[in-house]
Design a protein around this motif. Structure first.
Motif, PDB file in Angstrom:
ATOM      1  N   THR A  45      47.743  42.446  44.652  1.00 38.24           N
ATOM      2  CA  THR A  45      48.537  42.335  43.540  1.00 38.24           C
ATOM      3  C   THR A  45      47.886  43.554  42.473  1.00 38.24           C
ATOM      4  OG1 THR A  45      46.397  40.916  42.585  1.00 38.24           O
ATOM      5  CG2 THR A  45      48.198  39.732  43.175  1.00 38.24           C
ATOM      6  N   ILE A  46      48.445  43.854  41.656  1.00 33.21           N
ATOM      7  CA  ILE A  46      48.152  44.960  40.658  1.00 33.21           C
ATOM      8  C   ILE A  46      48.439  44.546  39.063  1.00 33.21           C
ATOM      9  CG2 ILE A  46      48.847  47.498  39.647  1.00 33.21           C
ATOM     10  CD1 ILE A  46      49.911  47.945  42.654  1.00 33.21           C
ATOM     11  N   GLU A  47      47.269  44.712  38.421  1.00 35.34           N
ATOM     12  CA  GLU A  47      47.527  44.008  36.974  1.00 35.34           C
ATOM     13  C   GLU A  47      47.315  45.343  36.230  1.00 35.34           C
ATOM     14  OE1 GLU A  47      45.786  40.417  34.370  1.00 35.34           O
ATOM     15  OE2 GLU A  47      44.360  41.638  35.490  1.00 35.34           O
ATOM     16  N   TRP A  48      48.055  45.554  35.199  1.00 37.28           N
ATOM     17  CA  TRP A  48      47.925  46.635  34.223  1.00 37.28           C
ATOM     18  C   TRP A  48      47.900  46.400  32.930  1.00 37.28           C
ATOM     19  CZ3 TRP A  48      51.852  50.417  32.512  1.00 37.28           C
ATOM     20  CH2 TRP A  48      51.553  51.721  32.003  1.00 37.28           C
ATOM     21  N   LEU A  49      47.094  46.386  31.979  1.00 36.74           N
ATOM     22  CA  LEU A  49      46.701  46.399  30.772  1.00 36.74           C
ATOM     23  C   LEU A  49      46.919  47.520  29.980  1.00 36.74           C
ATOM     24  CD1 LEU A  49      43.678  43.886  30.739  1.00 36.74           C
ATOM     25  CD2 LEU A  49      46.245  43.215  30.490  1.00 36.74           C
ATOM     26  N   TRP A  50      47.946  48.026  29.533  1.00 37.89           N
ATOM     27  CA  TRP A  50      48.535  49.357  29.151  1.00 37.89           C
ATOM     28  C   TRP A  50      47.634  49.918  28.023  1.00 37.89           C
ATOM     29  CZ3 TRP A  50      53.080  46.640  29.352  1.00 37.89           C
ATOM     30  CH2 TRP A  50      53.612  46.413  27.849  1.00 37.89           C
ATOM     31  N   ASP A  51      47.467  48.978  27.063  1.00 40.32           N
ATOM     32  CA  ASP A  51      46.752  49.474  25.679  1.00 40.32           C
ATOM     33  C   ASP A  51      45.266  49.718  25.900  1.00 40.32           C
ATOM     34  OD1 ASP A  51      46.529  46.578  26.044  1.00 40.32           O
ATOM     35  OD2 ASP A  51      46.657  46.363  23.801  1.00 40.32           O
ATOM     36  N   GLU A  52      44.786  49.081  27.171  1.00 41.18           N
ATOM     37  CA  GLU A  52      43.416  49.302  27.425  1.00 41.18           C
ATOM     38  C   GLU A  52      43.116  50.242  28.451  1.00 41.18           C
ATOM     39  OE1 GLU A  52      41.529  45.685  28.251  1.00 41.18           O
ATOM     40  OE2 GLU A  52      42.542  44.401  26.521  1.00 41.18           O
ATOM     41  N   HIS A  53      44.262  50.811  28.984  1.00 39.98           N
ATOM     42  CA  HIS A  53      44.269  51.561  30.248  1.00 39.98           C
ATOM     43  C   HIS A  53      43.432  51.271  31.316  1.00 39.98           C
ATOM     44  CE1 HIS A  53      45.926  54.787  27.735  1.00 39.98           C
ATOM     45  NE2 HIS A  53      45.259  54.405  26.721  1.00 39.98           N
ATOM     46  N   GLY A 107      41.457  40.270  51.885  1.00 40.71           N
ATOM     47  CA  GLY A 107      39.874  40.344  52.209  1.00 40.71           C
ATOM     48  C   GLY A 107      38.963  40.472  51.016  1.00 40.71           C
ATOM     49  N   GLY A 108      39.579  40.272  49.947  1.00 38.83           N
ATOM     50  CA  GLY A 108      38.515  40.360  48.851  1.00 38.83           C
ATOM     51  C   GLY A 108      38.022  41.565  48.124  1.00 38.83           C
ATOM     52  N   ASP A 109      38.927  42.738  48.745  1.00 39.99           N
ATOM     53  CA  ASP A 109      38.766  43.921  48.081  1.00 39.99           C
ATOM     54  C   ASP A 109      39.283  44.170  46.555  1.00 39.99           C
ATOM     55  OD1 ASP A 109      38.082  46.534  47.924  1.00 39.99           O
ATOM     56  OD2 ASP A 109      39.911  47.361  49.172  1.00 39.99           O
ATOM     57  N   GLU A 110      38.458  44.196  45.784  1.00 45.72           N
ATOM     58  CA  GLU A 110      39.006  44.462  44.360  1.00 45.72           C
ATOM     59  C   GLU A 110      38.653  45.841  43.933  1.00 45.72           C
ATOM     60  OE1 GLU A 110      39.036  41.347  41.114  1.00 45.72           O
ATOM     61  OE2 GLU A 110      37.674  42.489  40.243  1.00 45.72           O
ATOM     62  N   ARG A 111      39.554  46.530  43.110  1.00 50.80           N
ATOM     63  CA  ARG A 111      39.458  47.757  42.667  1.00 50.80           C
ATOM     64  C   ARG A 111      39.703  47.768  41.189  1.00 50.80           C
ATOM     65  NH1 ARG A 111      42.502  51.069  47.277  1.00 50.80           N
ATOM     66  NH2 ARG A 111      41.130  49.985  49.063  1.00 50.80           N
ATOM     67  N   ARG A 112      38.842  48.292  40.320  1.00 51.52           N
ATOM     68  CA  ARG A 112      38.985  48.640  38.899  1.00 51.52           C
ATOM     69  C   ARG A 112      39.183  50.173  38.437  1.00 51.52           C
ATOM     70  NH1 ARG A 112      38.269  43.822  35.619  1.00 51.52           N
ATOM     71  NH2 ARG A 112      38.014  42.094  36.943  1.00 51.52           N
ATOM     72  N   LEU A 113      40.207  50.534  37.864  1.00 50.10           N
ATOM     73  CA  LEU A 113      40.545  51.894  37.436  1.00 50.10           C
ATOM     74  C   LEU A 113      40.744  51.943  36.018  1.00 50.10           C
ATOM     75  CD1 LEU A 113      43.006  52.716  40.542  1.00 50.10           C
ATOM     76  CD2 LEU A 113      40.294  53.093  40.440  1.00 50.10           C
ATOM     77  N   VAL A 141      51.284  43.981  32.741  1.00 47.01           N
ATOM     78  CA  VAL A 141      52.156  43.978  33.802  1.00 47.01           C
ATOM     79  C   VAL A 141      51.439  43.723  34.824  1.00 47.01           C
ATOM     80  CG1 VAL A 141      54.132  45.330  34.863  1.00 47.01           C
ATOM     81  CG2 VAL A 141      53.439  45.938  32.488  1.00 47.01           C
ATOM     82  N   PHE A 142      52.003  42.813  35.705  1.00 50.70           N
ATOM     83  CA  PHE A 142      51.598  42.210  36.958  1.00 50.70           C
ATOM     84  C   PHE A 142      52.425  42.131  38.129  1.00 50.70           C
ATOM     85  CE2 PHE A 142      50.219  38.730  39.793  1.00 50.70           C
ATOM     86  CZ  PHE A 142      48.983  39.153  39.904  1.00 50.70           C
ATOM     87  N   TRP A 143      52.162  42.887  39.293  1.00 55.46           N
ATOM     88  CA  TRP A 143      52.886  43.166  40.469  1.00 55.46           C
ATOM     89  C   TRP A 143      52.182  42.331  41.494  1.00 55.46           C
ATOM     90  CZ3 TRP A 143      51.652  47.078  36.890  1.00 55.46           C
ATOM     91  CH2 TRP A 143      52.868  47.912  36.528  1.00 55.46           C
ATOM     92  N   THR A 144      53.084  41.623  42.358  1.00 54.03           N
ATOM     93  CA  THR A 144      52.787  41.249  43.511  1.00 54.03           C
ATOM     94  C   THR A 144      53.320  42.180  44.748  1.00 54.03           C
ATOM     95  OG1 THR A 144      53.021  38.868  42.841  1.00 54.03           O
ATOM     96  CG2 THR A 144      52.938  39.372  45.324  1.00 54.03           C
ATOM     97  N   MET A 145      52.667  42.493  45.228  1.00 57.51           N
ATOM     98  CA  MET A 145      52.855  43.567  46.571  1.00 57.51           C
ATOM     99  C   MET A 145      52.652  42.808  47.990  1.00 57.51           C
ATOM    100  SD  MET A 145      52.735  46.230  44.474  1.00 57.51           S
ATOM    101  CE  MET A 145      52.911  47.696  45.758  1.00 57.51           C
ATOM    102  N   ARG A 146      53.455  43.222  48.812  1.00 62.14           N
ATOM    103  CA  ARG A 146      53.624  42.918  50.175  1.00 62.14           C
ATOM    104  C   ARG A 146      53.777  44.055  51.275  1.00 62.14           C
ATOM    105  NH1 ARG A 146      59.523  40.120  49.998  1.00 62.14           N
ATOM    106  NH2 ARG A 146      60.515  42.192  49.972  1.00 62.14           N
TER     107      ARG A 146
END
Length: 67
Positions: A6-14, A22-28, A59-64
């Motif tokens: 998954t990708i989650e984007w809060l555009w007003d908070e950048h 596998g539990g890999d979470e990245r925050r940018l 915006v929330f994307w499910t990737m595959r």
């Protein structure tokens, strides 16, 4: 067989959050350009958008990808 992420984007908070198998979470921190770079990078590894949804500032994307 597919694996999902998954990708989650809060555009007003950048804020971009990516959750991979596998539990890999990245925050940018990111605006449009950084988000495009994230999508292109995941695409290089075989990920594509399975679905997306949005509301308000979110915006929330499910990737595959085929595993």
């Amino acid at each position: 067989m597919y694996e999902f992420a998954t990708i989650e984007w809060l555009w007003d908070e950048h804020a971009i959050r990516i959750n991979l198998p596998g539990g890999d979470e990245r925050r940018l921190n990111g605006n449009y350009n950084e988000l495009v770079a994230v999508l292109c990078d995941l695409g290089r590894y075989g990920w594509d958008v399975a679905s997306s949804t949005s509301g308000g500032n979110w915006v929330f994307w499910t990737m595959r990808r085929h595993h």
